[in-house]
Design a protein around this motif. Structure first.
Motif, PDB file in Angstrom:
ATOM      1  N   TYR A  75      -6.289  -3.692  11.739  1.00 54.28           N
ATOM      2  CA  TYR A  75      -6.453  -3.634  10.289  1.00 54.28           C
ATOM      3  C   TYR A  75      -5.165  -3.173   9.591  1.00 54.28           C
ATOM      4  CZ  TYR A  75     -11.447  -4.330  11.021  1.00 54.28           C
ATOM      5  OH  TYR A  75     -12.671  -4.853  11.379  1.00 54.28           O
ATOM      6  N   ARG A  76      -5.136  -3.320   8.279  1.00 53.31           N
ATOM      7  CA  ARG A  76      -3.979  -2.962   7.477  1.00 53.31           C
ATOM      8  C   ARG A  76      -3.745  -1.446   7.506  1.00 53.31           C
ATOM      9  NH1 ARG A  76      -6.498  -6.548   2.599  1.00 53.31           N
ATOM     10  NH2 ARG A  76      -6.058  -8.615   3.471  1.00 53.31           N
ATOM     11  N   GLU A  77      -2.504  -1.076   7.394  1.00 58.92           N
ATOM     12  CA  GLU A  77      -2.117   0.327   7.467  1.00 58.92           C
ATOM     13  C   GLU A  77      -2.874   1.177   6.455  1.00 58.92           C
ATOM     14  OE1 GLU A  77      -0.190   3.876   8.439  1.00 58.92           O
ATOM     15  OE2 GLU A  77      -0.270   1.974   9.533  1.00 58.92           O
TER      16      GLU A  77
ATOM     17  N   GLU B 127      -5.741   0.644   5.126  1.00 55.04           N
ATOM     18  CA  GLU B 127      -7.147   0.755   5.500  1.00 55.04           C
ATOM     19  C   GLU B 127      -7.336   1.789   6.606  1.00 55.04           C
ATOM     20  OE1 GLU B 127      -9.092  -3.602   4.660  1.00 55.04           O
ATOM     21  OE2 GLU B 127      -7.699  -3.431   6.352  1.00 55.04           O
TER      22      GLU B 127
ATOM     23  N   LYS C  67      -4.595  -9.735  14.019  1.00 50.43           N
ATOM     24  CA  LYS C  67      -4.460  -9.087  12.721  1.00 50.43           C
ATOM     25  C   LYS C  67      -5.525  -9.594  11.754  1.00 50.43           C
ATOM     26  CE  LYS C  67       0.512  -8.127  12.927  1.00 50.43           C
ATOM     27  NZ  LYS C  67       1.841  -8.309  12.270  1.00 50.43           N
TER      28      LYS C  67
END
Length: 475
Positions: free
Chosen positions: A290-292, A294, A474
């Motif tokens: 997940y995105r940083e 998040e 990703k």
């Protein structure tokens, strides 16, 4: 001097020296897993122990007789016993002759024969047989051999119908009484198949009619309701349990031992795959990165909050949909929460394909679940969206090629029971694949809960010798 005497089919009495009795009380007590989190313990009403030796009436489960004797002998404590612990005489030749009379449509495998013989000789036994090893056929042979009023207890409505249908397929000509929600409990039929939820409130007098009890998926005996059923069966000397796996809890294994008999490890999934009795199997761990931002926002959430965020993620559900539709062969998508996940996945996938898409959860009637099972068994490209509670245990669809874990768990039993759904062999089925969806929301060195659960699953895969490989994606 200690005296041991039979009480009934459930208990023996161990009494005599008061000091030894206290020792036995300490010897046969075990703390329940996660006891410190239970309300009774936290409120100070319970010490977290299950005590198998009742110091007040001097009774303990009859199945623990050998362990009691072993303890006394190891500590050089004199005892006298009137308990009959002799094994029944039953040879392999007698077993094969009896099986031949059944005219079964299938060949009995060596390990099934051994489980059958061991059970008859012991008359109390827990057979550890993984999914796909032919538990139902072994149960059928035992029920036919004893030819007595028999109660077979299963955990789900699915299995009531499935096991009854299996018996008919094996050649049973009599009627089978099936008990589940709303069905009558009384019947003159020799074989009764029931969910434990349907009968645990019945009085002890109801259970006096049964002389043989067989508990399928008996690892669930730790449930109080199932324990109550077996404790009420004071006139039922023949007791068997069947399960694919145990949770490793000493308390659970001792209760199983006491109420049903010693554990008999019949075979393993790895052995069955090597012998080509089960499908070749591989595990693909799909690690969603997940995105940083998040990951940072998730670091202080509770477990429940994390799971809630994961199963309601639109991007994650879209990924599951695309993965499901990309797979060839019958595919099972397992979920945990019905409204917030299962129903959403069902609509999302159903509206994106012309392939048959079926939904199974607790709100689907037992007969309909059985119809779906039969339909998918004849198809080659169907999708089942199924809840862990109704599909993980027992449902038999040999044509399943793929299974997708969409909800995090660290439970050994649930993991192995779920894997068992795809291990059975079928025509034109070359291999079985598990897609384990993993959510990596780790921030710096702090692992998120569900990522830690995945590490537990990896340990399970290694212990069962299942090949697995991780793939980072990703999202």
């Amino acid at each position: 001097m200690i005296y041991i005497e039979p009480v009934n089919s459930v208990y023996i009495k161990v009494h005599g020296d008061a000091g030894v009795e206290r020792e036995l009380s300490d010897q046969f007590k075990f703390r329940v897993p996660n006891f410190m989190h239970m309300p009774q313990y936290r409120a100070g009403f319970w010490d977290g122990y299950i005590k198998l030796y009742n110091y007040k009436n001097r009774q303990i489960y009859a199945g623990l007789y050998k362990k009691v004797v072993a303890y006394l002998e190891a500590n050089e404590i004199e005892y006298e016993s009137t308990v009959d612990d002799t094994s029944a005489n039953f040879s392999e030749i007698e077993a094969k002759q009896f099986i031949e009379l059944l005219k079964l449509p299938y060949t009995v495998r060596d390990y099934q024969l051994k489980a059958f013989i061991d059970s008859i000789r012991s008359q109390r036994l827990v057979n550890l047989m993984p999914t796909g090893s032919g538990k139902s056929l072994t149960i059928y042979m035992l029920a036919r051999y004893y030819n007595l009023k028999t109660l077979i207890v299963v955990p789900t409505i699915n299995l009531v119908h499935q096991l009854s249908n299996d018996f008919v397929e094996y050649g049973y000509k009599g009627s089978i009484h099936k008990i589940f929600s709303g069905e009558t409990k009384d019947s003159p039929e020799q074989i009764t198949v029931s969910t434990w939820q349907s009968i645990y409130k019945m009085p002890a007098s109801y259970f006096n009619q049964f002389k043989v009890v067989i508990i399928d998926e008996c690892h669930q005996v730790k449930a109080d309701s199932l324990v109550k059923i077996l404790e009420k069966m004071t006139k039922c000397p023949v007791r068997f349990g069947f399960t694919g796996t145990l949770d490793g809890s000493l308390t659970n294994e001792m209760v199983l031992n006491g109420l049903l008999g010693p554990i008999n490890k019949v075979t393993t999934s790895a052995e069955l795959i090597e012998a080509k009795h089960l499908s070749p199997f591989q595990i693909k761990c799909i690690v969603l990165k997940y995105r940083e931002e998040e990951c940072k926002s998730m670091r202080d959430l509770t477990y429940q909050e994390e799971v809630e965020w994961i199963v309601t993620s639109t991007r994650r559900n879209e990924f599951i949909k695309k993965l499901t539709l990309s797979l060839k062969g019958n595919t099972l998508v397992l979920f945990q929460f019905v409204e917030k996940h299962g129903l959403i996945l069902h609509e999302l996938i159903k509206n994106s394909t012309d392939r048959p898409v079926h939904l199974i959860y607790g709100g689907v009637a037992g007969e309909e679940r059985e119809d779906i099972r039969k339909i998918v068994s004849t198809q080659s490209n169907a999708i089942i969206i199924g809840s862990n509670q109704t599909v993980s245990t027992g449902i038999n669809i040999p044509t399943l090629s793929n299974i997708i874990f969409t909800s995090p768990t660290k439970s050994r039993i649930r993991t192995l029971q779920s894997i068992g759904r795809v291990l059975r062999t079928a025509k034109n089925k070359e291999t079985a694949t598990l897609f384990d969806i993993v959510d990596d929301l780790q921030h710096k060195k702090k692992k998120n809960y569900t990522l830690s659960h995945f590490i537990h699953r990896v340990e399970i895969y290694r212990s069962e010798q299942f090949p697995f490989k991780a793939y980072n994606v990703k999202i």
